[in-house]
Design an enzyme around this catalytic site. Structure first.
Site, PDB file in Angstrom:
ATOM      1  N   CYS A  30       0.819  -1.212   0.000  1.00 40.42           N
ATOM      2  CA  CYS A  30       0.000   0.000   0.000  1.00 40.42           C
ATOM      3  C   CYS A  30       0.857   1.268   0.000  1.00 40.42           C
ATOM      4  O   CYS A  30       0.369   2.338  -0.383  1.00 40.42           O
ATOM      5  CB  CYS A  30      -0.952  -0.002   1.188  1.00 40.42           C
ATOM      6  SG  CYS A  30      -0.163  -0.279   2.782  1.00 40.42           S
ATOM      7  N   HIS A  31       2.124   1.150   0.373  1.00 40.69           N
ATOM      8  CA  HIS A  31       3.010   2.323   0.360  1.00 40.69           C
ATOM      9  C   HIS A  31       3.265   2.824  -1.056  1.00 40.69           C
ATOM     10  O   HIS A  31       3.719   3.949  -1.240  1.00 40.69           O
ATOM     11  CB  HIS A  31       4.336   2.012   1.064  1.00 40.69           C
ATOM     12  CG  HIS A  31       5.121   0.897   0.454  1.00 40.69           C
ATOM     13  ND1 HIS A  31       4.851  -0.427   0.730  1.00 40.69           N
ATOM     14  CD2 HIS A  31       6.159   0.901  -0.422  1.00 40.69           C
ATOM     15  CE1 HIS A  31       5.698  -1.186   0.048  1.00 40.69           C
ATOM     16  NE2 HIS A  31       6.497  -0.404  -0.658  1.00 40.69           N
TER      17      HIS A  31
ATOM     18  N   GLU B  63      12.936   1.254  -2.172  1.00 41.33           N
ATOM     19  CA  GLU B  63      12.644   0.620  -3.456  1.00 41.33           C
ATOM     20  C   GLU B  63      13.194   1.412  -4.642  1.00 41.33           C
ATOM     21  O   GLU B  63      13.039   0.998  -5.786  1.00 41.33           O
ATOM     22  CB  GLU B  63      11.134   0.439  -3.622  1.00 41.33           C
ATOM     23  CG  GLU B  63      10.541  -0.578  -2.661  1.00 41.33           C
ATOM     24  CD  GLU B  63       9.071  -0.832  -2.913  1.00 41.33           C
ATOM     25  OE1 GLU B  63       8.453  -0.142  -3.751  1.00 41.33           O
ATOM     26  OE2 GLU B  63       8.523  -1.737  -2.266  1.00 41.33           O
TER      27      GLU B  63
END
Length: 158
Positions: free
Chosen positions: A118-119, A146
């Site tokens: 969800c991030h 990421e």
């Protein structure tokens, strides 16, 4: 319900399992610690993910979050967002049907954050919220881990 905790860069996290599936990931250290094969493998996967999320790919173990049919539909879409990329609540609403607000509510109720990423969902004009213990700071940290380049002009609601 078996639970297993791990140390992470975001602080302690606890995985919970039911019927051979991961049902939640919570901030904090769980009271009971049970090393089932699934929880041990999930913990080890997360440890490696925090070292290099681009090398891990999608979470390979079964997930069964509790939620409504609409929430589960949104969470399934979240699992398809590749590591290092983002979408917006509005774009997600166009894909699943509904409004950006209803999508935001479902994203905010995700019981398995990080594993259901969800991030990776942003507001149209900013970062948006995050339900992790560190709030938006955790979201920004995960995105940067990421390799997501956040725009300096992008408002970061902290």
């Amino acid at each position: 319900m078996p639970q297993l905790s791990l140390h992470s860069p975001l602080g302690p996290l606890t995985l919970s399992e039911e019927d051979g599936k991961i049902i939640s990931l919570d901030w904090g250290w769980g009271r009971d610690q049970t090393e089932t094969p699934l929880l041990t493998q999930a913990r080890d996967w997360l440890d490696q993910w925090f070292d290099d999320p681009t090398a891990q790919g999608a979470f390979p173990f079964p997930l069964e979050p509790y939620g409504t049919a609409y929430q589960k539909k949104i969470w399934a879409f979240l699992q398809g967002i590749p590591t290092g990329t983002t979408t917006t609540y509005g774009e997600l609403a166009q894909k699943v049907g509904g409004s950006p607000q209803s999508v935001g509510q479902a994203v905010g109720r995700n019981p398995i954050p990080i594993l259901i990423p969800c991030h990776r969902v942003l507001a149209r004009n900013g970062i948006g919220g995050y339900s992790g213990d560190g709030g938006v700071d955790d979201k920004i940290w995960l995105l940067e881990l990421e390799g997501v380049q956040l725009s300096p002009q992008q408002p970061q609601e902290r």
